[in-house]
Design an enzyme around this catalytic site. Structure first.
Site, PDB file in Angstrom:
ATOM      1  N   GLY A  86      -6.985   0.054  -5.190  1.00  0.00           N
ATOM      2  CA  GLY A  86      -6.377  -1.245  -4.937  1.00  0.00           C
ATOM      3  C   GLY A  86      -5.027  -1.306  -5.623  1.00  0.00           C
ATOM      4  O   GLY A  86      -4.811  -0.664  -6.653  1.00  0.00           O
ATOM      5  N   CYS A  87      -4.098  -2.063  -5.050  1.00  0.00           N
ATOM      6  CA  CYS A  87      -2.751  -2.112  -5.629  1.00  0.00           C
ATOM      7  C   CYS A  87      -2.767  -2.802  -6.995  1.00  0.00           C
ATOM      8  O   CYS A  87      -2.151  -2.334  -7.945  1.00  0.00           O
ATOM      9  CB  CYS A  87      -1.764  -2.785  -4.673  1.00  0.00           C
ATOM     10  N   ASN A  88      -3.520  -3.893  -7.109  1.00  0.00           N
ATOM     11  CA  ASN A  88      -3.634  -4.562  -8.400  1.00  0.00           C
ATOM     12  C   ASN A  88      -4.415  -3.683  -9.375  1.00  0.00           C
ATOM     13  O   ASN A  88      -4.104  -3.626 -10.565  1.00  0.00           O
ATOM     14  CB  ASN A  88      -4.373  -5.900  -8.245  1.00  0.00           C
TER      15      ASN A  88
END
Lengths: 342, 342, 342, 342
Positions: free
Chosen positions: A148-150
C-alpha cells in the site's frame, strides 16, 4: 536484454504510471495491455498524454497471449487480482499492485478485506514488495505483492527505528497527508475538483484504514512482538504525494542515526540532515523518498517526516524496482528520473 | 560521447528544468553551475528536489572554468545574458534562454526591451531557436537564441498555416492561457498562492506583451510581408503549461492539412484528429506539443488549439533539443520523457 | 415582510448557493426544500457546510405543500423543470434556473436541447432573467427564466456596445475561461480533482455550446438584426468564476463609454477605468460584475473583459435579484455580500 | 446604533477580511483605514474586490482623527501594535489582532517574540480574545488581544476536555494542516503559487511555533497546573483554513460529552455526532467551528478534529465577535454568513 511486459488494468492511474516509467526503461518493453471495460480502445484514447507512444491496443485479459511475456504487472482491483493471477502461466513473473497478496495471514486478510482469500497457495509464495526490506527474497520471487502507498510511507519512517530498538513500540502515531490520486480514477463525489479544491479532512479514522493490516504485520515482524500503531490519513487538495508524520517516543538523535545507518546505501532513500524536514514536491513523480527527523521540545519525543509519491515509490515505481530485481536488471534502471519542479 | 555542459543562472526555474532534463540525458554531463546571488551554495539547498544528484557547487560566473565546457546554457535575466555571453570563449557553444538574441532588428529589440543592444555582433550570428523551423541553421550555429514560451506556442499554431497561405494574415487573434511558472521564481505579490488560487485574469493586454516582437518577426518572415497579430495571455491558477487558442479566418480542413503536412515527421509535435482539442496536462513536463483544429459554426472561421509546457518545450526542453543538434546528438536524445499524469 | 420560499433541486450547487444567499436575506425565508434522490435526508447531510442553519428536511416535490409558498426557485435539470413548473399552483411565483424557459422560439429550443418543449404556454409567459436588461418585465412576471452563466457573462460584455452601435456585429469572438462548478455536482471523470488539477482545455468548441442559443436570441434582439457570435469556453482548474474576453472590432473608447453609460446606475456592475482588466477572484461568491475595456494595438480593435461568479451572478444570485423584484423587495436586498479574498 | 470603526493595517489579509465582514454588519461603520506604506491609495487599488464599497482613503496612522472612533481594530505587525496602541486615546476601544497582548507573562512574551515588551501596562489590562472562554471579561474590556489562528483551533479542541479532566495532560499532540493565508500577504519564496502548488510540508517543527506560548498559558490555566503540548503545523496547498487533529489519551465518549456540554449554547461552535469528522471547506470564510471526536482502535486513545477559517474565526471574525460584545451588540451580529461552497 529487453524483457517483454504485460500490464493488466492499464486504464487506472497505476497502470498509466507503469506505462510512463516503462516508456523510458531500457530493459523493459510493453508487449500487452489489458483493460476490460475499455477493451478495443487505444491507450491514447484513455490517456491522451501517452499519444506519442506506440502502444498495443487495450484488450480483455482472456485475449492476451502470455507465451512471450516475461513479467506481468497486475494493476487490477482487489479480489480481481487473485482470480486473474491464478490463471497466469507459471512462466510469467508477476508484480501485483493490489492488496491481494500483502497479508500473510489469511484470517487477517479476511478481516480487513471482508471475504476469504481465493488463492491461498499463491499467497504463501508471494513476497512482500517493499524492496529495501525484502530485496533478496524479491530477487528470487515469482510473485511479488506491491505494498500500500501509505503502508510504504509508514514503513520507511519506522522500520529501521523499530529494528534498532530506539522507539517505544506502544506509542506510535502516524498522521499522513495524502493527495487524491491514491483513490484512483473512480467516480466519487468527494473526489470532484469542486469538492476537494480548498478542502481537507481526515478519512478512514478510528483504525479503519486497511493499510493498518500491513503495518501490524510488518512492524510486528520487525519488532519481534506485536505492534499496533495508530494511523489516520488526511486528504489534501493535490493530486500526488504523501507526507507521513510519525510521532514517537524515543531519542531523536538515535532515531536519526538508525535511519541513516539503514539507508546509507539505498539509491532511492535520502535521510535529511538532522532537524530538516522534507516536502512532497521534492519527490514528485519519482521513486525517491526523503526522510527527516525532528527533536520535539519535550525530551524523549521525536517526529519522523517522510515523503514519497503514492503513484511512483508507493506503487508503480516500486513495482518497476521489484521487476528490475526479479529480471536481473540493475535495481535503479529506468527509475532515476528527477522530480518535476515546480 | 558525453559533452560537458555549463548552466548559467541555475537557480531559476529554467535552470532547474535544464538540470532535470540533463540528469537523464546520456550524452550530456553537468560540469558547472552558476548562480551569482547563491554562489557557494549546493544546488540541493536551492532546489532540494535535486538532492539525489551529484552536482557541482553553485559559483559566480567569473569563477567558472570554461576551458573544458562544450556547451553553455544561459538561463540569465534579459540584458545580463548579452554581457555574459560576450565574455565566453569562442570554443563554447551557447544556447541562450533569455530574450536577448531573439530579435534580428536592433531597433525592434530596443523598442520592446527598452534599451540598446550591447552585443550587436553576437546578435547577428545568433540563430532563432524554434527547432522545427530552423533545424539546419541550428545544427551549424555557435549561438542559438531560445524563443519565448508564448512565442513558441503561437508559432507552432500558425507558421504552417501562414506558409501554406490558408489563413487571412490580418485577422489573427491569439488568446493564451498560461501557468504561473512563466513568470519565474520572482517575489511578486500577484504570484503568491493566496492571490492566484481560484483567480485568473489577463495581463500584458493591448499589444504590450514582449513576445509580440517575436511574432511580428517570424510571422512576417513566414508570410513574406508584414503580419501583426493580436495576442493576450491570461494567467490561470496552475504552475506549468500554455494553451494557445488562435482564432483565424480560413478553411479549417485546409489549415488542419497544412499542419499535418508540416509536422508529419516531427518527433515532438502531434496534430490531433480534426475537431479534437488538446489539454495542457497531456504534455506536462515534456517536450511534446499537441495541436487541434476546429471548424467554427461560421463558414470560413477556424480555431487552432495548441498546448505545450512553458518550461520544457517552451524553454529548457527546447534548449536541450537545440543543443542535441549543435553537438551532433540525436535530436530527441534525453527528451522522450512521458508526461506526469495525473 | 418576509416571503416564504421553496427551493426545488436543493442538492445541486445552485440549490446550495440559493440557501447560502437566502440564509442572510432579511426578506426571504426557506420554507421547503426538495431533492428527489435525497428525499428524507437533512440538508446538512448533503451539505455539511449548512449545518448551522435550521432548514426543512429534503422532500420529494410531490410531498411539498405549496399553499403558503410565495416564490419557488427551480434548480432542477433541464426538461424536468418544464414538467414540474407546469404543476405548480398559479399563486406561486417562479424563478427557474434551468435552460427550459430561456429561448423564446420553440424550434430554436428544440434545436439546442434535442427535444420538443413540453410547456409551450409557460414559455410564452416567461421573462428572460438578465435583470439589468429586463428589469421592468421581471417586476411583473410570474415566471422568470434565469440565464446561462456564460450567457450572462457574454451579454454583460456586449449588449450595451451592440445597442450603442459601436461594434461590428459580424466579428465578435468570445473566449471564456470558466471554473468547474458550472458543470454541477455530477460524477464525470473529467471533473475529478486528479484530472483537472494543473489542467486546462477548451470544450463545447465549434459552435456547439448551448448558451449560443441565448446569445443569438439576445444579441439579435439588441441589434435589431441577426447576430451570430463565435464562442468557446475553456475549463480552468478552479471551482468558481468566469472570465469572458470578447474580441471585437470597434473603437475602444466608444465601447467603454457605452458600457459606462449603460451601467452607470447599476448596483452590481462596475466598469473599470479604461485599460484596466478584472480578475475572477475580485467578484468571487458575489453578485458583482467587473468589466474592463482595452484598446488593442491595431486601430479599431478592442477587447472587453468581464468577470462574474457563475454560481452567484451567473445563477443563484441573479435568481435572488429577480425574486427581489418580483416580490417588491429592494433589488439589492441580501446580495451586497463582499467577495471572499483571498 | 452604529459604531464608528477604524482599521489599522488595512492592507493585510486580516484587514481586508475585517472590511468584508463589517461591510454587511448593521451595527458597525468603517470610518477610517490606515496602511502606512500605501497611504494615499484607495482601498480598491490595494484590494479591487472591495471596489463596490464606499471606503475612506488609506492614511498613515498619524493622519487619522480618533475623536469619533468607537472601536479600533489593529491589524498591524507584531511589535508595531504595542507602539501604536499606546498612543490611542483612552476613549477608543481596541481589538488587537497581533500577538502583542496575548501573553500575560512578560518574560514568556520576550522568550517567544525575541524582545522586551514595550507596553507592559497595556498588557496587564488586555483580555485574551477567545470569546467562548472569556466572554464576560471581553464585554467589559477596553483592550482585547485576538488569539493566534492555530492557537484558537487548538483551544477549541482541548479546553473543554482539559477542564473536564477527561484527557491525559502530558500526552497531547496537535497536528495541524493549515492554508497559506495565515502567513499574510508577504513576499516569500515559499508562498509563491509555483512553489506551493502540489506541495505540502511541516514548518515550525520542534516546539518552535510561537502559538505554543498561547497553548502553554491557556492550557495550564484551564488545567490548574503546567501543561505543555506538542504542536506542529503542516502547510497545505490552499488559501484558507485550519484542520487540527489532537491526539489524546482519554475516553472518546467522555471527551465528546465534555465538548458537547461546553459548546451546547455556543452559536458558532458545532460538535458533530460522535465519530464524524469535519472538513475545512465546511466553515470556509465564516466564524463557525466544527469539531469531531473519534475513538481510536486502541482503548483509551481518541482524536479530536477541529476546523476553522484562519482569517475569520481565527482572526478577523473573532475580532468582530469580540467587538460586538465590547460595544453591546448582539454577539453574532454580522457574523452569520454561510460558507461559500463549493
Amino acid at each position: 536484454m529487453t524483457h517483454k511486459t504485460a500490464i493488466l488494468g492499464a486504464s487506472g492511474y497505476t497502470g498509466a504510471e507503469l506505462v510512463r516509467l516503462i516508456a523510458t526503461h531500457p530493459g523493459l518493453e510493453i508487449a500487452a495491455l489489458s483493460a476490460d471495460r475499455k477493451a478495443g480502445m487505444e491507450m491514447s484514447e484513455v490517456y491522451p498524454h501517452l499519444r506519442h507512444m506506440d502502444l498495443p491496443v487495450l484488450k480483455r485479459i482472456e485475449e492476451l497471449d502470455f507465451s512471450e511475456i516475461d513479467i506481468c504487472f497486475c494493476a487490477l482491483p482487489h479480489a480481481t487480482s487473485q482470480a486473474v493471477i491464478s490463471t497466469l502461466p507459471a512462466s510469467v513473473k508477476v508484480v501485483d499492485l493490489s492488496a491481494d497478496f500483502r497479508l500473510r495471514n489469511l484470517d487477517v486478510y479476511e478481516k480487513w478485506y471482508g471475504k476469504p482469500h481465493s488463492a491461498p497457495e499463491l499467497q504463501k509464495e508471494a513476497v512482500y514488495g517493499l524492496t529495501e526490506f525484502y530485496r533478496e527474497e524479491i530477487r528470487g520471487a515469482r510473485l511479488v505483492a506491491g505494498t500500500g502507498c501509505n503502508a510504504a510511507a509508514g514503513q520507511f519512517s519506522l522500520i529501521p527505528a523499530i529494528k534498532a530498538g530506539v522507539i517505544d513500540l506502544d506509542e506510535i502515531i502516524i498522521d499522513m497527508k495524502v493527495g487524491v490520486s491514491g483513490a484512483g480514477r473512480s467516480l466519487k463525489e468527494n473526489l470532484l475538483q469542486a469538492e476537494l479544491g480548498e478542502n481537507w479532512y481526515a478519512y478512514g479514522m478510528g483504525g479503519k484504514h486497511r493499510h493498518l493490516g500491513e503495518f501490524d504485520q510488518e512492524f510486528s515482524k520487525a519488532a519481534g512482538r506485536p505492534v499496533e500503531v495508530q494511523f489516520t490519513p488526511t486528504l489534501v487538495p493535490a493530486s500526488r504525494g504523501i507526507l507521513a508524520a510519525s510521532y514517537v517516543r524515543g531519542d531523536a538523535v538515535e532515531i536519526h542515526a538508525a535511519l541513516q545507518a539503514a539507508y546509507a546505501d539505498e539509491p532511492f532513500i535520502c535521510v535529511l540532515p538532522f532537524g530538516q524536514v522534507p516536502a512532497t514536491k521534492h519527490v514528485r513523480a519519482t521513486n525517491f523518498v526523503h526522510i527527516g527527523v525532528v527533536q520535539e521540545r519535550k525530551a524523549g519525543r521525536a517526529t519522523i517526516y517522510t515523503v514519497l509519491d503514492n503513484l511512483t515509490k508507493g506503487s508503480s515505481g516500486q513495482a518497476v524496482q521489484n521487476a528490475n530485481l526479479m529480471l536481473g536488471h540493475e535495481e535503479t534502471e529506468g527509475l532515476m528520473l528527477s522530480p518535476v519542479y515546480p
